[in-house]
Design a protein around this motif. Sequence first.
Motif, PDB file in Angstrom:
ATOM      1  N   GLU A 191       0.826  -1.205   0.000  1.00 33.63           N
ATOM      2  CA  GLU A 191       0.000   0.000   0.000  1.00 33.63           C
ATOM      3  C   GLU A 191       0.860   1.255   0.000  1.00 33.63           C
ATOM      4  N   ARG A 192       1.945   1.207   0.760  1.00 32.28           N
ATOM      5  CA  ARG A 192       2.864   2.345   0.825  1.00 32.28           C
ATOM      6  C   ARG A 192       4.263   1.813   1.091  1.00 32.28           C
ATOM      7  N   ILE A 193       5.248   2.310   0.328  1.00 33.43           N
ATOM      8  CA  ILE A 193       6.628   1.850   0.479  1.00 33.43           C
ATOM      9  C   ILE A 193       7.558   3.060   0.534  1.00 33.43           C
ATOM     10  N   ALA A 194       8.794   2.812   0.976  1.00 30.46           N
ATOM     11  CA  ALA A 194       9.820   3.853   0.986  1.00 30.46           C
ATOM     12  C   ALA A 194      11.095   3.286   0.395  1.00 30.46           C
ATOM     13  N   ILE A 195      11.740   4.073  -0.459  1.00 29.82           N
ATOM     14  CA  ILE A 195      13.027   3.717  -1.055  1.00 29.82           C
ATOM     15  C   ILE A 195      13.928   4.931  -0.954  1.00 29.82           C
ATOM     16  N   GLY A 196      15.098   4.765  -0.356  1.00 34.96           N
ATOM     17  CA  GLY A 196      15.989   5.903  -0.202  1.00 34.96           C
ATOM     18  C   GLY A 196      15.295   7.034   0.529  1.00 34.96           C
ATOM     19  N   GLU A 197      15.247   8.210  -0.095  1.00 33.93           N
ATOM     20  CA  GLU A 197      14.652   9.392   0.534  1.00 33.93           C
ATOM     21  C   GLU A 197      13.164   9.559   0.214  1.00 33.93           C
ATOM     22  N   VAL A 198      12.592   8.622  -0.527  1.00 33.17           N
ATOM     23  CA  VAL A 198      11.257   8.849  -1.085  1.00 33.17           C
ATOM     24  C   VAL A 198      10.234   7.837  -0.570  1.00 33.17           C
ATOM     25  N   GLU A 199       9.056   8.335  -0.226  1.00 33.41           N
ATOM     26  CA  GLU A 199       7.928   7.466   0.072  1.00 33.41           C
ATOM     27  C   GLU A 199       6.992   7.443  -1.137  1.00 33.41           C
ATOM     28  N   PHE A 200       6.402   6.281  -1.379  1.00 30.46           N
ATOM     29  CA  PHE A 200       5.521   6.105  -2.518  1.00 30.46           C
ATOM     30  C   PHE A 200       4.183   5.544  -2.065  1.00 30.46           C
ATOM     31  N   GLN A 201       3.124   6.067  -2.642  1.00 29.08           N
ATOM     32  CA  GLN A 201       1.803   5.462  -2.515  1.00 29.08           C
ATOM     33  C   GLN A 201       1.649   4.484  -3.667  1.00 29.08           C
ATOM     34  N   VAL A 202       1.264   3.257  -3.346  1.00 33.14           N
ATOM     35  CA  VAL A 202       1.069   2.253  -4.389  1.00 33.14           C
ATOM     36  C   VAL A 202      -0.354   2.399  -4.919  1.00 33.14           C
ATOM     37  N   GLY A 203      -0.476   2.529  -6.229  1.00 33.27           N
ATOM     38  CA  GLY A 203      -1.778   2.692  -6.855  1.00 33.27           C
ATOM     39  C   GLY A 203      -2.353   1.369  -7.310  1.00 33.27           C
ATOM     40  N   SER A 204      -2.957   1.380  -8.472  1.00 32.62           N
ATOM     41  CA  SER A 204      -3.618   0.187  -8.994  1.00 32.62           C
ATOM     42  C   SER A 204      -2.616  -0.758  -9.638  1.00 32.62           C
ATOM     43  N   THR A 205      -3.049  -2.001  -9.817  1.00 32.92           N
ATOM     44  CA  THR A 205      -2.272  -2.952 -10.608  1.00 32.92           C
ATOM     45  C   THR A 205      -2.256  -2.470 -12.051  1.00 32.92           C
ATOM     46  N   CYS A 206      -1.127  -2.648 -12.725  1.00 29.49           N
ATOM     47  CA  CYS A 206      -0.978  -2.141 -14.085  1.00 29.49           C
ATOM     48  C   CYS A 206      -1.557  -3.125 -15.102  1.00 29.49           C
ATOM     49  N   GLN A 207      -2.587  -2.666 -15.827  1.00 32.10           N
ATOM     50  CA  GLN A 207      -3.140  -3.501 -16.893  1.00 32.10           C
ATOM     51  C   GLN A 207      -2.214  -3.452 -18.094  1.00 32.10           C
ATOM     52  N   ARG A 208      -1.922  -4.612 -18.656  1.00 31.32           N
ATOM     53  CA  ARG A 208      -0.940  -4.699 -19.736  1.00 31.32           C
ATOM     54  C   ARG A 208      -1.622  -4.787 -21.092  1.00 31.32           C
ATOM     55  N   CYS A 209      -0.891  -4.340 -22.115  1.00 32.75           N
ATOM     56  CA  CYS A 209      -1.437  -4.293 -23.464  1.00 32.75           C
ATOM     57  C   CYS A 209      -0.472  -4.975 -24.429  1.00 32.75           C
ATOM     58  N   ILE A 210      -0.731  -4.809 -25.704  1.00 31.53           N
ATOM     59  CA  ILE A 210       0.052  -5.458 -26.753  1.00 31.53           C
ATOM     60  C   ILE A 210       1.511  -5.008 -26.755  1.00 31.53           C
ATOM     61  N   LEU A 211       1.793  -3.856 -26.164  1.00 31.19           N
ATOM     62  CA  LEU A 211       3.159  -3.333 -26.168  1.00 31.19           C
ATOM     63  C   LEU A 211       4.149  -4.295 -25.505  1.00 31.19           C
ATOM     64  N   GLU A 261      17.477  -0.142   0.490  1.00 31.99           N
ATOM     65  CA  GLU A 261      16.454  -1.019   1.054  1.00 31.99           C
ATOM     66  C   GLU A 261      15.079  -0.515   0.629  1.00 31.99           C
ATOM     67  N   VAL A 262      14.188  -1.438   0.307  1.00 29.32           N
ATOM     68  CA  VAL A 262      12.793  -1.107   0.027  1.00 29.32           C
ATOM     69  C   VAL A 262      11.991  -1.450   1.277  1.00 29.32           C
ATOM     70  N   ARG A 263      11.457  -0.427   1.918  1.00 28.28           N
ATOM     71  CA  ARG A 263      10.747  -0.606   3.179  1.00 28.28           C
ATOM     72  C   ARG A 263       9.237  -0.593   2.925  1.00 28.28           C
ATOM     73  N   VAL A 264       8.569  -1.648   3.314  1.00 30.53           N
ATOM     74  CA  VAL A 264       7.121  -1.740   3.150  1.00 30.53           C
ATOM     75  C   VAL A 264       6.473  -1.134   4.388  1.00 30.53           C
ATOM     76  N   LEU A 265       5.814  -0.003   4.220  1.00 32.57           N
ATOM     77  CA  LEU A 265       5.253   0.749   5.343  1.00 32.57           C
ATOM     78  C   LEU A 265       3.808   0.362   5.643  1.00 32.57           C
ATOM     79  N   GLU A 266       3.050   0.049   4.597  1.00 31.99           N
ATOM     80  CA  GLU A 266       1.666  -0.384   4.758  1.00 31.99           C
ATOM     81  C   GLU A 266       1.369  -1.446   3.708  1.00 31.99           C
ATOM     82  N   THR A 267       0.467  -2.354   4.053  1.00 28.76           N
ATOM     83  CA  THR A 267       0.099  -3.417   3.112  1.00 28.76           C
ATOM     84  C   THR A 267      -1.405  -3.382   2.842  1.00 28.76           C
ATOM     85  N   ARG A 268      -1.822  -4.157   1.855  1.00 26.06           N
ATOM     86  CA  ARG A 268      -3.229  -4.280   1.480  1.00 26.06           C
ATOM     87  C   ARG A 268      -3.506  -5.735   1.125  1.00 26.06           C
ATOM     88  N   SER A 269      -4.752  -6.056   0.977  1.00 28.57           N
ATOM     89  CA  SER A 269      -5.113  -7.391   0.501  1.00 28.57           C
ATOM     90  C   SER A 269      -4.970  -7.408  -1.014  1.00 28.57           C
TER      91      SER A 269
END
Length: 278
Positions: A191-211, A261-269
């Motif tokens: 749900e939320r991770i941190a790498i180096g100096e940056v925190e990230f909000q994890v959004g939706s799963t990425c739908q893939r296409c022909i590319l 290090e990739v730090r997992v701050l929050e998780t989701r189902s």
Amino acid sequence: MKDKAKLAGISIFPVKSTSGIAQSRAWVGLEGISFDRRFVVTDLAGRMMTARKFPKMVTIKSTLVENGIVLSAPGAKNLHLAIEEFDRDEFECKIWSDRFFAYTTTEKANAWFTEVIGRDAQLLFCGEESNRFREKLGTKVSFADAYPLLVISQGSLDELNRRASHPQTMSQFRTNIVVDGVEPFAEDGWERIAIGEVEFQVGSTCQRCILTSIDPVTGEKMAEKEPTATLSRFRADEKGAIYFGMNLVALNEGVIEVGDEVRVLETRSPVLYRDADA
């Protein structure tokens, strides 16, 4: 054994739908990694042109230089674009359903892409700051499809390759951030991770296409309809759409570096997919 998540790779794609550049260290802004998808090729009406329709675009390479960018393509002379030479006229462009003003570059760039792609084309850039604000995300985005960044774990690619008819590469998925040291698809539950100096909000799963089925080296379609054929067996929803990787939004600006290090701050189902191979 407890996962030890590490940042294993960073990639940027300066021109949307063209080849990427691997980096060992990068600056992450609210719009994404510096220089990522800061340019887009469009038709003369401002509609994006991508490798979905023009697959040879993936063979175009970018090299960042002090005053701009050098572009190269098989059979074409290198194109050196100096940012101070850009015309910078406002030009409305369309990325999927988003319409916003970007800026013109040079007639020389337009002619080069027209020759390389084989259709009338022009090269636009975001400027110092994108005019594209996505209310859903609460942030500005460059010319990326929807989100500023994409993360995939090495374990997820390894699991795909364990099932696939032949090896697939991370570059097919145009991934910004590669994480190692976690189980396959661990990123689905972040749900939320941190790498180096940056925190990230994890959004939706990425739908893939022909590319994803275009070989990033040759621009040709991959054999045996990979990776779509394999992903459709264990990463598809009830409508047949396939998903691989997680979208990210940076919550602050800062530096990330391979080995962090990739730090997992929050998780989701995580979303559960039917596994036809099980």
